[in-house]
Design a protein around this motif. Structure first.
Motif, PDB file in Angstrom:
ATOM      1  N   LEU A 176      14.494  -4.030  38.615  1.00 16.53           N
ATOM      2  CA  LEU A 176      15.247  -4.713  38.848  1.00 16.53           C
ATOM      3  C   LEU A 176      15.379  -6.338  38.216  1.00 16.53           C
ATOM      4  O   LEU A 176      16.144  -6.831  37.623  1.00 16.53           O
ATOM      5  CB  LEU A 176      15.750  -4.886  40.519  1.00 16.53           C
ATOM      6  N   VAL A 177      14.168  -6.799  38.354  1.00 14.52           N
ATOM      7  CA  VAL A 177      13.965  -8.147  37.809  1.00 14.52           C
ATOM      8  C   VAL A 177      13.935  -8.336  36.493  1.00 14.52           C
ATOM      9  O   VAL A 177      14.532  -9.243  35.668  1.00 14.52           O
ATOM     10  CB  VAL A 177      12.595  -8.676  38.413  1.00 14.52           C
ATOM     11  N   CYS A 178      13.317  -6.940  35.665  1.00 16.58           N
ATOM     12  CA  CYS A 178      13.167  -7.157  34.469  1.00 16.58           C
ATOM     13  C   CYS A 178      14.504  -6.623  33.718  1.00 16.58           C
ATOM     14  O   CYS A 178      14.591  -6.821  32.322  1.00 16.58           O
ATOM     15  CB  CYS A 178      11.908  -6.087  33.925  1.00 16.58           C
ATOM     16  N   SER A 179      15.372  -6.087  34.401  1.00 13.51           N
ATOM     17  CA  SER A 179      16.470  -5.551  33.566  1.00 13.51           C
ATOM     18  C   SER A 179      17.290  -6.220  32.998  1.00 13.51           C
ATOM     19  O   SER A 179      17.537  -7.696  33.457  1.00 13.51           O
ATOM     20  CB  SER A 179      17.331  -4.571  34.648  1.00 13.51           C
ATOM     21  N   GLY A 180      18.011  -6.011  31.669  1.00  9.58           N
ATOM     22  CA  GLY A 180      18.873  -7.179  30.987  1.00  9.58           C
ATOM     23  C   GLY A 180      17.896  -8.121  30.202  1.00  9.58           C
ATOM     24  O   GLY A 180      18.756  -9.093  29.721  1.00  9.58           O
ATOM     25  N   LEU A 181      16.708  -8.208  30.189  1.00  7.51           N
ATOM     26  CA  LEU A 181      15.915  -9.254  29.719  1.00  7.51           C
ATOM     27  C   LEU A 181      15.465  -9.058  28.305  1.00  7.51           C
ATOM     28  O   LEU A 181      14.467  -9.588  27.734  1.00  7.51           O
ATOM     29  CB  LEU A 181      14.950  -9.838  30.495  1.00  7.51           C
ATOM     30  N   ASP A 182      15.840  -7.964  27.414  1.00  6.19           N
ATOM     31  CA  ASP A 182      15.246  -7.369  26.515  1.00  6.19           C
ATOM     32  C   ASP A 182      15.300  -8.467  25.169  1.00  6.19           C
ATOM     33  O   ASP A 182      14.557  -8.525  24.448  1.00  6.19           O
ATOM     34  CB  ASP A 182      16.027  -6.223  25.947  1.00  6.19           C
ATOM     35  N   ARG A 183      16.531  -9.376  25.209  1.00  4.70           N
ATOM     36  CA  ARG A 183      16.185 -10.399  24.121  1.00  4.70           C
ATOM     37  C   ARG A 183      15.275 -11.352  24.352  1.00  4.70           C
ATOM     38  O   ARG A 183      14.956 -11.998  23.446  1.00  4.70           O
ATOM     39  CB  ARG A 183      17.767 -10.982  24.124  1.00  4.70           C
ATOM     40  N   LEU A 184      14.662 -11.497  25.485  1.00  6.03           N
ATOM     41  CA  LEU A 184      13.685 -12.371  25.797  1.00  6.03           C
ATOM     42  C   LEU A 184      12.471 -11.682  25.501  1.00  6.03           C
ATOM     43  O   LEU A 184      11.138 -12.247  25.844  1.00  6.03           O
ATOM     44  CB  LEU A 184      13.565 -13.058  27.297  1.00  6.03           C
ATOM     45  N   GLY A 185      12.224 -10.534  25.301  1.00  3.90           N
ATOM     46  CA  GLY A 185      11.058  -9.757  24.748  1.00  3.90           C
ATOM     47  C   GLY A 185      10.201  -9.230  26.179  1.00  3.90           C
ATOM     48  O   GLY A 185       9.262  -8.806  26.279  1.00  3.90           O
ATOM     49  N   ILE A 186      11.173  -9.164  27.308  1.00  7.58           N
ATOM     50  CA  ILE A 186      10.685  -8.573  28.586  1.00  7.58           C
ATOM     51  C   ILE A 186      11.291  -7.257  28.673  1.00  7.58           C
ATOM     52  O   ILE A 186      12.611  -7.130  28.953  1.00  7.58           O
ATOM     53  CB  ILE A 186      11.158  -9.589  29.799  1.00  7.58           C
ATOM     54  N   VAL A 187      10.429  -6.092  28.294  1.00  6.17           N
ATOM     55  CA  VAL A 187      11.056  -4.814  28.345  1.00  6.17           C
ATOM     56  C   VAL A 187      10.220  -4.069  29.138  1.00  6.17           C
ATOM     57  O   VAL A 187       8.917  -3.777  28.761  1.00  6.17           O
ATOM     58  CB  VAL A 187      11.274  -3.957  26.805  1.00  6.17           C
TER      59      VAL A 187
ATOM     60  N   GLY B  80       4.520  -2.719  22.182  1.00  3.62           N
ATOM     61  CA  GLY B  80       5.269  -3.727  21.171  1.00  3.62           C
ATOM     62  C   GLY B  80       6.036  -4.794  21.630  1.00  3.62           C
ATOM     63  O   GLY B  80       6.528  -5.591  20.567  1.00  3.62           O
ATOM     64  N   ALA B  81       6.576  -4.895  22.789  1.00  4.20           N
ATOM     65  CA  ALA B  81       7.319  -5.891  23.126  1.00  4.20           C
ATOM     66  C   ALA B  81       6.583  -7.320  23.128  1.00  4.20           C
ATOM     67  O   ALA B  81       5.635  -7.169  23.223  1.00  4.20           O
ATOM     68  CB  ALA B  81       7.878  -5.641  24.764  1.00  4.20           C
ATOM     69  N   ALA B  82       7.311  -8.175  23.117  1.00  2.56           N
ATOM     70  CA  ALA B  82       6.702  -9.471  22.808  1.00  2.56           C
ATOM     71  C   ALA B  82       5.993 -10.070  23.871  1.00  2.56           C
ATOM     72  O   ALA B  82       5.162 -10.992  23.879  1.00  2.56           O
ATOM     73  CB  ALA B  82       8.005 -10.625  22.489  1.00  2.56           C
ATOM     74  N   VAL B  83       6.696  -9.945  25.293  1.00  2.74           N
ATOM     75  CA  VAL B  83       5.824 -10.324  26.380  1.00  2.74           C
ATOM     76  C   VAL B  83       5.304  -9.210  27.405  1.00  2.74           C
ATOM     77  O   VAL B  83       5.897  -7.991  27.456  1.00  2.74           O
ATOM     78  CB  VAL B  83       7.045 -10.997  27.221  1.00  2.74           C
ATOM     79  N   ARG B  84       4.101  -9.340  27.449  1.00  2.63           N
ATOM     80  CA  ARG B  84       3.355  -8.189  28.304  1.00  2.63           C
ATOM     81  C   ARG B  84       3.765  -8.364  29.639  1.00  2.63           C
ATOM     82  O   ARG B  84       3.991  -9.264  30.389  1.00  2.63           O
ATOM     83  CB  ARG B  84       1.950  -8.473  28.193  1.00  2.63           C
ATOM     84  N   LEU B  85       3.767  -7.333  30.511  1.00  2.00           N
ATOM     85  CA  LEU B  85       4.229  -7.115  31.736  1.00  2.00           C
ATOM     86  C   LEU B  85       2.933  -6.388  32.477  1.00  2.00           C
ATOM     87  O   LEU B  85       2.808  -5.271  32.171  1.00  2.00           O
ATOM     88  CB  LEU B  85       5.558  -6.413  32.091  1.00  2.00           C
ATOM     89  N   LEU B  86       2.630  -6.929  33.514  1.00  5.94           N
ATOM     90  CA  LEU B  86       1.359  -6.548  34.172  1.00  5.94           C
ATOM     91  C   LEU B  86       1.702  -6.626  35.645  1.00  5.94           C
ATOM     92  O   LEU B  86       2.272  -7.549  36.267  1.00  5.94           O
ATOM     93  CB  LEU B  86       0.033  -7.768  33.968  1.00  5.94           C
ATOM     94  N   ALA B  87       1.106  -5.498  36.430  1.00  7.92           N
ATOM     95  CA  ALA B  87       1.058  -5.586  37.876  1.00  7.92           C
ATOM     96  C   ALA B  87      -0.499  -5.707  38.164  1.00  7.92           C
ATOM     97  O   ALA B  87      -1.222  -4.780  37.767  1.00  7.92           O
ATOM     98  CB  ALA B  87       1.856  -4.165  38.415  1.00  7.92           C
ATOM     99  N   ILE B  88      -0.646  -6.756  38.752  1.00  6.53           N
ATOM    100  CA  ILE B  88      -2.391  -7.079  39.320  1.00  6.53           C
ATOM    101  C   ILE B  88      -2.159  -7.324  40.679  1.00  6.53           C
ATOM    102  O   ILE B  88      -1.697  -7.942  41.396  1.00  6.53           O
ATOM    103  CB  ILE B  88      -2.559  -8.537  38.443  1.00  6.53           C
ATOM    104  N   ARG B  89      -3.311  -6.491  41.057  1.00  5.42           N
ATOM    105  CA  ARG B  89      -3.578  -6.665  42.766  1.00  5.42           C
ATOM    106  C   ARG B  89      -4.294  -7.974  42.660  1.00  5.42           C
ATOM    107  O   ARG B  89      -5.475  -8.140  42.163  1.00  5.42           O
ATOM    108  CB  ARG B  89      -4.351  -5.322  42.920  1.00  5.42           C
TER     109      ARG B  89
END
Length: 410
Positions: A349-360, A382-391
């Motif tokens: 939900l948080v990341c949806s629609g943010l493709d133009r920011l490189g958040i995919v 390949g997306a510009a921004v890495r998305l990580l889930a970290i404990r």
């Protein structure tokens, strides 16, 4: 100060009616023992303790205890740790680290506890009247119980003290700032710092070369913008009430609302304070502060739960966008905390629609086994921004900072 290589550090998180504790073997970052003693002073105190048996497995025991005050509570904790063999008269203990909620502007890093530090923490009680007194009590009792063991205070607020004035100042009268210390402090500092370090290790890049947005999402929630390892902004403010919508806290709110409710709702200052901290947030919107229940209810068609979820995600997304602008360039967005680590629907939900920011987001990776790994890459390749889930591991972070402070040159 000399400390042996395989040091054990005891981490104490002392609340008004509870004590959480962990004993960690630092060369391995391994939990030796830990637990929670709750309902102190209420007549039916309960102790839950975990420690490793001879096979190295964590075994939990629970018992009813009599803990009329924190001193009795610490006595029970010390006893069960000695009985379980993980602590023998402090002989294996190298340091004790105490979580202290508020360090104000006085403490920008962990402090080796002495009488001056104790008085400085006491001076900050007006900024954290519910937390600092209990934190202080834990320090004082541990100093009595283990007088030869170095004690270190680690502050929730310290990590955020690198914010520039335009981020931490409020546009309020100068006297409020200078006399009453009204400014943004930020909280959850140990968690934000821990996951930032973990991200740097995972990305194989020095932390001082990374720009990160960290999202600590649990019953309490906060966001932080981190440039080169230093916090430049965070969502919680003078208190933990500001910022994101939380389990029972409202988050951002027009400052006139509490005044209005006092005038027309006949609420006292205490009544307003209680409502905004304990009866607001998801609890107010959906009837429960447990996001797992909100998600289930939303899936079942509950309109209130749907609204709560949309509002919750929207507020996080707004802060994500704001911090992207503040940083200028973002290398990674990190989700942590009980919700951030385990609620794939929230991350999506948080990341949806943010493709133009490189958040995919990669929905397949995002929906994978929750919490199975310490760090999970959930962004599209390949997306510009890495998305990580970290404990997150705030106790380990406190222990690391404690040991570093004890080993530092005087």
């Amino acid at each position: 100060m000399s400390v042996r290589e395989n040091a054990d550090v005891l981490v104490i998180n002392c609340g008004s009616s509870s004590i959480k504790y962990q004993l960690l073997l630092m060369d391995e970052g391994r939990l030796l023992a830990g637990g929670l003693l709750e309902r102190i002073g209420e007549g039916d105190s309960r102790l839950r303790h975990r420690s490793r048996n001879e096979n190295g497995e964590l075994v939990e025991v629970a018992r009813e205890v009599r803990a009329r005050d924190h001193r009795e509570a610490f006595g029970h904790i010390a006893e069960i740790m000695r009985v379980s063999g993980v602590l023998t008269d402090g002989a294996r203990l190298s340091a004790i680290g105490h979580r202290v909620v508020h360090g104000g502007v006085t403490f920008t890093r962990p402090a080796l506890v002495d009488s001056e530090v104790i008085e400085a923490i006491r001076d900050l009680i007006p900024l954290a009247p519910l937390h600092n007194p209990a934190n202080l009590l834990g320090i004082e009792v541990c100093r009595e119980s283990f007088p030869q063991i170095p004690q270190v205070a680690v502050f929730d607020t310290a990590f955020h003290q690198t914010m520039p004035p335009w981020a931490y100042r409020y546009a309020v009268p100068q006297d409020w700032y200078h006399r009453h210390r009204i400014r943004r402090y930020g909280f959850h500092g140990s968690s934000h710092r821990y996951v930032a370090d973990q991200a740097a290790r995972y990305l194989n890049c020095p932390l001082d070369q990374l720009n990160l947005i960290t999202l600590h999402l649990g019953n309490g929630a906060s966001a932080a913008a981190i440039a080169g390892g230093k916090c430049i902004d965070t969502s919680m403010g003078f208190t933990p009430l500001e910022g994101l919508v939380m389990g029972t806290r409202c988050g951002d709110l027009d400052a006139a609302v509490p005044l209005h409710m006092q005038r027309v709702g006949n609420l006292s200052v205490e009544g307003v304070d209680h409502a905004l901290n304990h009866d607001a947030g998801l609890k107010a919107l959906a009837g429960t502060n447990d996001l797992r229940e909100v998600l289930l209810n939303a899936e079942s068609g509950d309109e209130a739960a749907k609204l709560a979820l949309d509002l919750y995600g929207y507020r996080i997304k707004k802060y994500l966008g704001a911090y992207y602008a503040a940083l200028g360039k973002v290398d990674a967005v990190i989700f942590t905390g009980g919700v951030g680590e385990n609620a794939s629907a929230v991350r999506s939900l948080v990341c949806s629609g943010l493709d133009r920011l490189g958040i995919v987001i990669d929905e397949t990776a995002n929906a994978g086994s929750e919490g199975a790994e310490a760090v999970r890459d959930i962004g599209r390749s390949g997306a510009a921004v890495r998305l990580l889930a970290i404990r997150t591991n705030e106790e380990l972070q406190i222990a690391r900072e404690t040991l570093a402070r004890v080993q530092a040159p005087v």
